[in-house]
Design a protein around this motif. Structure first.
Motif, PDB file in Angstrom:
ATOM      1  N   GLU A 164     -12.922 -14.425   4.440  1.00  0.00           N
ATOM      2  CA  GLU A 164     -12.857 -14.408   2.982  1.00  0.00           C
ATOM      3  C   GLU A 164     -13.177 -13.014   2.437  1.00  0.00           C
ATOM      4  N   ARG A 165     -14.162 -12.335   3.015  1.00  0.00           N
ATOM      5  CA  ARG A 165     -14.480 -10.966   2.571  1.00  0.00           C
ATOM      6  C   ARG A 165     -13.294 -10.032   2.821  1.00  0.00           C
ATOM      7  N   LEU A 166     -12.675 -10.151   3.987  1.00  0.00           N
ATOM      8  CA  LEU A 166     -11.518  -9.313   4.291  1.00  0.00           C
ATOM      9  C   LEU A 166     -10.349  -9.633   3.348  1.00  0.00           C
ATOM     10  N   ALA A 167     -10.180 -10.907   3.007  1.00  0.00           N
ATOM     11  CA  ALA A 167      -9.122 -11.292   2.061  1.00  0.00           C
ATOM     12  C   ALA A 167      -9.360 -10.622   0.712  1.00  0.00           C
ATOM     13  N   ARG A 168     -10.620 -10.581   0.263  1.00  0.00           N
ATOM     14  CA  ARG A 168     -10.921  -9.913  -1.013  1.00  0.00           C
ATOM     15  C   ARG A 168     -10.642  -8.418  -0.933  1.00  0.00           C
ATOM     16  N   GLU A 169     -10.963  -7.802   0.205  1.00  0.00           N
ATOM     17  CA  GLU A 169     -10.681  -6.369   0.375  1.00  0.00           C
ATOM     18  C   GLU A 169      -9.171  -6.109   0.321  1.00  0.00           C
ATOM     19  N   TRP A 170      -8.384  -6.960   1.016  1.00  0.00           N
ATOM     20  CA  TRP A 170      -6.927  -6.811   0.994  1.00  0.00           C
ATOM     21  C   TRP A 170      -6.399  -7.003  -0.419  1.00  0.00           C
ATOM     22  N   ALA A 171      -6.968  -7.958  -1.173  1.00  0.00           N
ATOM     23  CA  ALA A 171      -6.519  -8.197  -2.547  1.00  0.00           C
ATOM     24  C   ALA A 171      -6.776  -6.968  -3.418  1.00  0.00           C
ATOM     25  N   ALA A 172      -7.902  -6.287  -3.217  1.00  0.00           N
ATOM     26  CA  ALA A 172      -8.200  -5.076  -3.979  1.00  0.00           C
ATOM     27  C   ALA A 172      -7.196  -3.971  -3.641  1.00  0.00           C
ATOM     28  N   VAL A 173      -6.847  -3.857  -2.374  1.00  0.00           N
ATOM     29  CA  VAL A 173      -5.834  -2.871  -1.969  1.00  0.00           C
ATOM     30  C   VAL A 173      -4.499  -3.217  -2.624  1.00  0.00           C
ATOM     31  N   ALA A 174      -4.152  -4.497  -2.626  1.00  0.00           N
ATOM     32  CA  ALA A 174      -2.888  -4.932  -3.239  1.00  0.00           C
ATOM     33  C   ALA A 174      -2.858  -4.563  -4.715  1.00  0.00           C
ATOM     34  N   ARG A 175      -3.956  -4.827  -5.429  1.00  0.00           N
ATOM     35  CA  ARG A 175      -4.004  -4.487  -6.858  1.00  0.00           C
ATOM     36  C   ARG A 175      -3.784  -3.000  -7.076  1.00  0.00           C
ATOM     37  N   ALA A 176      -4.469  -2.171  -6.296  1.00  0.00           N
ATOM     38  CA  ALA A 176      -4.324  -0.714  -6.452  1.00  0.00           C
ATOM     39  C   ALA A 176      -2.889  -0.282  -6.194  1.00  0.00           C
ATOM     40  N   CYS A 177      -2.285  -0.824  -5.150  1.00  0.00           N
ATOM     41  CA  CYS A 177      -0.901  -0.449  -4.820  1.00  0.00           C
ATOM     42  C   CYS A 177       0.071  -0.902  -5.901  1.00  0.00           C
ATOM     43  N   LEU A 178      -0.058  -2.149  -6.326  1.00  0.00           N
ATOM     44  CA  LEU A 178       0.874  -2.687  -7.310  1.00  0.00           C
ATOM     45  C   LEU A 178       0.732  -1.987  -8.660  1.00  0.00           C
ATOM     46  N   ARG A 179      -0.474  -1.603  -9.032  1.00  0.00           N
ATOM     47  CA  ARG A 179      -0.675  -0.880 -10.299  1.00  0.00           C
ATOM     48  C   ARG A 179      -0.001   0.482 -10.286  1.00  0.00           C
ATOM     49  N   ARG A 180       0.171   1.041  -9.119  1.00  0.00           N
ATOM     50  CA  ARG A 180       0.774   2.363  -9.014  1.00  0.00           C
ATOM     51  C   ARG A 180       2.224   2.321  -8.540  1.00  0.00           C
ATOM     52  N   GLY A 181       2.799   1.120  -8.531  1.00  0.00           N
ATOM     53  CA  GLY A 181       4.219   0.991  -8.239  1.00  0.00           C
ATOM     54  C   GLY A 181       4.578   0.919  -6.763  1.00  0.00           C
ATOM     55  N   ALA A 182       3.601   0.851  -5.881  1.00  0.00           N
ATOM     56  CA  ALA A 182       3.867   0.752  -4.440  1.00  0.00           C
ATOM     57  C   ALA A 182       4.021  -0.730  -4.079  1.00  0.00           C
ATOM     58  N   ARG A 183       5.171  -1.286  -4.452  1.00  0.00           N
ATOM     59  CA  ARG A 183       5.385  -2.728  -4.307  1.00  0.00           C
ATOM     60  C   ARG A 183       5.332  -3.209  -2.865  1.00  0.00           C
ATOM     61  N   ALA A 184       5.975  -2.494  -1.945  1.00  0.00           N
ATOM     62  CA  ALA A 184       6.005  -2.952  -0.551  1.00  0.00           C
ATOM     63  C   ALA A 184       4.595  -2.994   0.032  1.00  0.00           C
ATOM     64  N   ALA A 185       3.813  -1.943  -0.202  1.00  0.00           N
ATOM     65  CA  ALA A 185       2.438  -1.911   0.313  1.00  0.00           C
ATOM     66  C   ALA A 185       1.588  -2.979  -0.360  1.00  0.00           C
ATOM     67  N   GLY A 186       1.794  -3.173  -1.660  1.00  0.00           N
ATOM     68  CA  GLY A 186       1.044  -4.197  -2.385  1.00  0.00           C
ATOM     69  C   GLY A 186       1.341  -5.593  -1.885  1.00  0.00           C
ATOM     70  N   HIS A 187       2.627  -5.879  -1.659  1.00  0.00           N
ATOM     71  CA  HIS A 187       2.998  -7.209  -1.156  1.00  0.00           C
ATOM     72  C   HIS A 187       2.488  -7.422   0.267  1.00  0.00           C
ATOM     73  N   ALA A 188       2.525  -6.387   1.087  1.00  0.00           N
ATOM     74  CA  ALA A 188       1.996  -6.511   2.455  1.00  0.00           C
ATOM     75  C   ALA A 188       0.502  -6.816   2.420  1.00  0.00           C
ATOM     76  N   ALA A 189      -0.226  -6.164   1.526  1.00  0.00           N
ATOM     77  CA  ALA A 189      -1.664  -6.418   1.410  1.00  0.00           C
ATOM     78  C   ALA A 189      -1.922  -7.833   0.898  1.00  0.00           C
ATOM     79  N   LEU A 190      -1.104  -8.296  -0.050  1.00  0.00           N
ATOM     80  CA  LEU A 190      -1.256  -9.672  -0.539  1.00  0.00           C
ATOM     81  C   LEU A 190      -0.997 -10.688   0.572  1.00  0.00           C
ATOM     82  N   LEU A 191      -0.018 -10.410   1.419  1.00  0.00           N
ATOM     83  CA  LEU A 191       0.257 -11.314   2.544  1.00  0.00           C
ATOM     84  C   LEU A 191      -0.933 -11.371   3.494  1.00  0.00           C
ATOM     85  N   GLU A 192      -1.564 -10.219   3.741  1.00  0.00           N
ATOM     86  CA  GLU A 192      -2.766 -10.206   4.592  1.00  0.00           C
ATOM     87  C   GLU A 192      -3.883 -11.024   3.949  1.00  0.00           C
TER      88      GLU A 192
END
Length: 124
Positions: free
Chosen positions: A82-110
């Motif tokens: 669960e902690r790792l899932a939250r870390e991945w979600a934070a990475v996804a948010r940062a990526c998606l906010r800056r337009g890095a859709r592929a990296a954001g979606h990969a982080a959300l999948l993790e």
């Protein structure tokens, strides 16, 4: 030390990654008095600017290392997952906010893969 040396290649979450390695091999953290280290925050550029794409990439590298270590130790479940899932979600948010859709979606999948159970909500 059984946890191995400090990973100087990490520019974000390096302290967290080291603590996880130490705990996995049986280390115990203690608070030490008096203060033995101080951080100096300076003006100007930093190695890692929170929320930037390079910072998100550095955090993702640290998460991957921790995730691999947890899997090898057989503890990639429950609160650890669960902690790792939250870390991945934070990475996804940062990526998606800056337009890095592929990296954001990969982080959300993790994050989704590490969530406690399919269909169960996990606070990310």
């Amino acid at each position: 030390m059984a946890a191995g040396p400090w990973d100087e290649s990490l520019t974000a979450r390096d302290d967290w990654e080291f603590r996880v390695r130490a705990v996995v091999v049986g280390g115990i953290g203690v608070f030490v008095e008096p203060v033995v280290a101080r951080a100096h925050l300076h003006a100007g550029p930093r190695l890692s600017a929170h929320g930037s794409l390079p910072f998100a990439d550095a955090v993702a590298r640290a998460i991957r290392k921790v995730q691999a270590r947890a899997a090898a130790a057989g503890v990639l479940r429950g609160g650890v997952a669960e902690r790792l899932a939250r870390e991945w979600a934070a990475v996804a948010r940062a990526c998606l906010r800056r337009g890095a859709r592929a990296a954001g979606h990969a982080a959300l999948l993790e994050a989704a893969r590490l969530s406690p159970a399919p269909g169960r909500r996990c606070r990310l």
